[in-house]
Design an enzyme around this catalytic site. Structure first.
Site, PDB file in Angstrom:
ATOM      1  N   ASP A  70      47.942 -10.531 -47.014  1.00 30.73           N
ATOM      2  CA  ASP A  70      47.894  -9.985 -45.655  1.00 30.73           C
ATOM      3  C   ASP A  70      47.047  -8.713 -45.708  1.00 30.73           C
ATOM      4  O   ASP A  70      47.465  -7.702 -46.297  1.00 30.73           O
ATOM      5  CB  ASP A  70      49.332  -9.677 -45.197  1.00 30.73           C
ATOM      6  CG  ASP A  70      49.406  -9.209 -43.751  1.00 30.73           C
ATOM      7  OD1 ASP A  70      48.397  -8.677 -43.247  1.00 30.73           O
ATOM      8  OD2 ASP A  70      50.483  -9.351 -43.150  1.00 30.73           O
ATOM      9  N   HIS A  71      45.886  -8.788 -45.077  1.00 32.60           N
ATOM     10  CA  HIS A  71      44.950  -7.658 -45.203  1.00 32.60           C
ATOM     11  C   HIS A  71      45.427  -6.409 -44.463  1.00 32.60           C
ATOM     12  O   HIS A  71      44.881  -5.323 -44.648  1.00 32.60           O
ATOM     13  CB  HIS A  71      43.575  -8.093 -44.688  1.00 32.60           C
ATOM     14  CG  HIS A  71      42.431  -7.376 -45.341  1.00 32.60           C
ATOM     15  ND1 HIS A  71      42.601  -6.251 -46.118  1.00 32.60           N
ATOM     16  CD2 HIS A  71      41.115  -7.613 -45.350  1.00 32.60           C
ATOM     17  CE1 HIS A  71      41.436  -5.834 -46.551  1.00 32.60           C
ATOM     18  NE2 HIS A  71      40.513  -6.640 -46.103  1.00 32.60           N
TER      19      HIS A  71
END
Ligand code: COA
Length: 465
Positions: free
Chosen positions: A437-438
């Protein structure tokens, strides 16, 4: 007989030759009392000149760019019910000019200047600004007609820092401000297309249209059109499995909510594979198959301890990270009904034999549908291994609210350049696909994570310590 009267610029303080920046009516328009007719703008303030009473606009006597002063005729209007004007005197008829001026004289007319109108939106600024707006002054009237009541507003006079105060405010006339307020539009977000970036009514409307379009685009993903495939050949319609029906929406939700990035890497597991094979006899005695997956779980536990943000979840408030002080890893299991993810708890507290035993049991229970529901809950990270099937890399979907997942593909013997000898040596290389999850993990952190993992798997002594 219909009676027309000229509406004139009211008392606007000491200002003369003020710009007409907006003409809001045209001949034939039926207007209500107080409806803005034109907008004037001086250096320091903008104000609307409203209709003094209900009626019909017969002629507009000014255009945008004209300069006007107090007493300039701006519009010729026919009063509503003018035929009976004598019976019902119009407030803007010359003979009633004192009546027309009365509200201003009483001081109850609302000065609708830019500053005054800013009050609801910016109380602090307005309290400063209100001092810069003179109270409305009664009009002196004229022979040709009378200024309308109410709107009279003198621009800033005597304010210590009018320019600074003005700089806080979007540039728009009171009528445009009112329009924006009615629609709940924050004028500071609206680009102005008028002279000196003045925000016009059309700008507010265009802004609202744009927002509605964007919201619609964000909220609704265009559906894939239904196609009658039987037109192209024979078909068979099969129901999705119960597991697919349940996991599909979860996968979709994760895919839509999480900005996924996948970092690819590989690990040299030649020594690890030798060790695994060498210890299989010991494992056999325990009735366990010592799988690669058990070592992967072990290596991940080390990496998750080293990189706590990977073993975390985003707080729903969007402003905190919830770091988990436990390491529970979900393992994707392929079943005839579809994908399921049982959870191995406290991976960091278990040895590879124990992990291998537990994974085998969980996989078996999952496939035979004997798994207790609580064994599917509580994961802080997941592994999806397709190594037994094949493939070189893939992009696994994160199992939200986790923030990362490790995909493992099939290990292959590859020629690896050996710097010391200057030659190529055959090494067993394991492909890793790490989706993250950036919002939580940045690219550098992800690369460090997979590097760490790769080094753990490549150095069996480090892994077993
Ligand atoms: N590279 C090379 N060989 C591998 C390997 C890898 N990465 N991983 C497994 N193998 C080998 C094993 O050693 C085994 O070989 P063997 O029979 O000669 O000993 C064979 O492949 C079969 O392994 P598998 O049955 O897959 O066992 P596992 O312990 O590796 O994996 C599960 C267990 C439960 C993860 C696995 O059976 C499974 O269901 N995988 C699918 C997961 C999935 O669907 N993911 C998709 C999510 S998007």
């Amino acid at each position: 007989m219909a009676q027309t009267q000229e509406v004139m610029v009211p008392d606007i303080g000491d200002f003369e030759n003020v710009d007409v920046v907006d003409v809001l009516v045209k001949p034939g328009d039926v207007v209500t009392a107080e409806q803005p007719l034109i907008t004037l703008e001086s250096e320091k303030a903008a104000l609307d000149v409203p209709a003094p009473g209900p009626g019909t606009v017969r002629e507009v006597l000014v255009k945008v760019g004209d300069k006007v002063s107090q007493g300039t005729a701006i519009v010729r209007m026919e009063a509503a019910g003018a035929a009976t004007a004598e019976a019902a005197p119009q407030p803007w008829a010359p003979e009633n000019r004192n009546a027309a001026a009365a509200p201003a004289e009483r001081g109850d007319a609302e000065p609708r200047t830019e500053q005054a109108d800013a009050r609801p939106a910016a109380v602090d600024q307005a309290s400063t600004l209100s001092a810069s707006v003179d109270a409305p002054r009664p009009s002196a009237g004229s022979d040709k007609g009378v200024p309308p009541p109410g709107p009279s507003a003198a621009p800033a006079t005597g304010h210590p820092e009018p320019d600074r105060a003005q700089a806080f405010l979007p540039h728009a006339s009171p009528s445009v401000r009112k329009f924006a307020r009615e629609l709940g539009v924050d004028l500071t977000r609206v680009p102005g297309s008028g002279p000196k970036q003045r925000i016009l009514r059309e700008d507010v409307a265009a802004f609202v249209r744009q927002q509605l379009t964007e919201t619609a685009q964000r909220g609704a993903i265009p559906p894939i059109p239904a196609v009658d495939f039987s037109k192209f050949g024979p078909i068979e319609r099969q129901p999705l499995s119960r597991v697919q029906r349940r996991s599909g929406p979860n996968l979709h939700r994760s895919w839509l909510n999480i900005p996924h990035v996948t970092q690819f890497d590989e690990a040299d597991i030649t020594d690890l594979e030798d060790f695994r094979k060498a210890n299989q006899a010991r494992a056999d005695k325990r009735g366990v198959k010592l799988t690669l997956l058990a070592f992967l779980l072990d290596a991940c536990a080390h990496a998750l301890r080293e990189f706590p943000a990977v073993n975390a979840s985003l707080d729903p408030d969007g402003e905190h990270l919830i770091l988990k002080r436990y390491i529970h890893i979900g393992v994707a299991v392929d079943t005839p009904d579809g994908l399921m993810v049982p959870v191995v708890r406290d991976v960091d507290r278990k040895g590879v034999f124990e992990l291998a035993t537990e994974v085998a049991e969980l996989a078996e229970q999952t496939r035979t549908r004997k798994l207790k529901p609580d064994r599917l809950q509580g994961a802080s990270f997941s592994i999806s291994s397709l190594g037994g099937i094949g493939g070189t890399a893939f992009t696994p979907i994160i199992n939200a609210p986790e923030v990362a997942i490790l995909g493992v593909s099939r290990a292959r013997m590859q020629p690896v350049y050996h710097e010391e000898t200057g030659g190529f040596v055959p090494r067993l290389m394991l492909p890793l696909s790490f989706s993250y999850d950036h919002r939580v993990i940045d690219g550098a952190e992800a690369a460090r994570f997979t590097r760490f993992l790769s080094e753990m798997l490549s150095d069996i002594r480090r892994l077993l310590l």
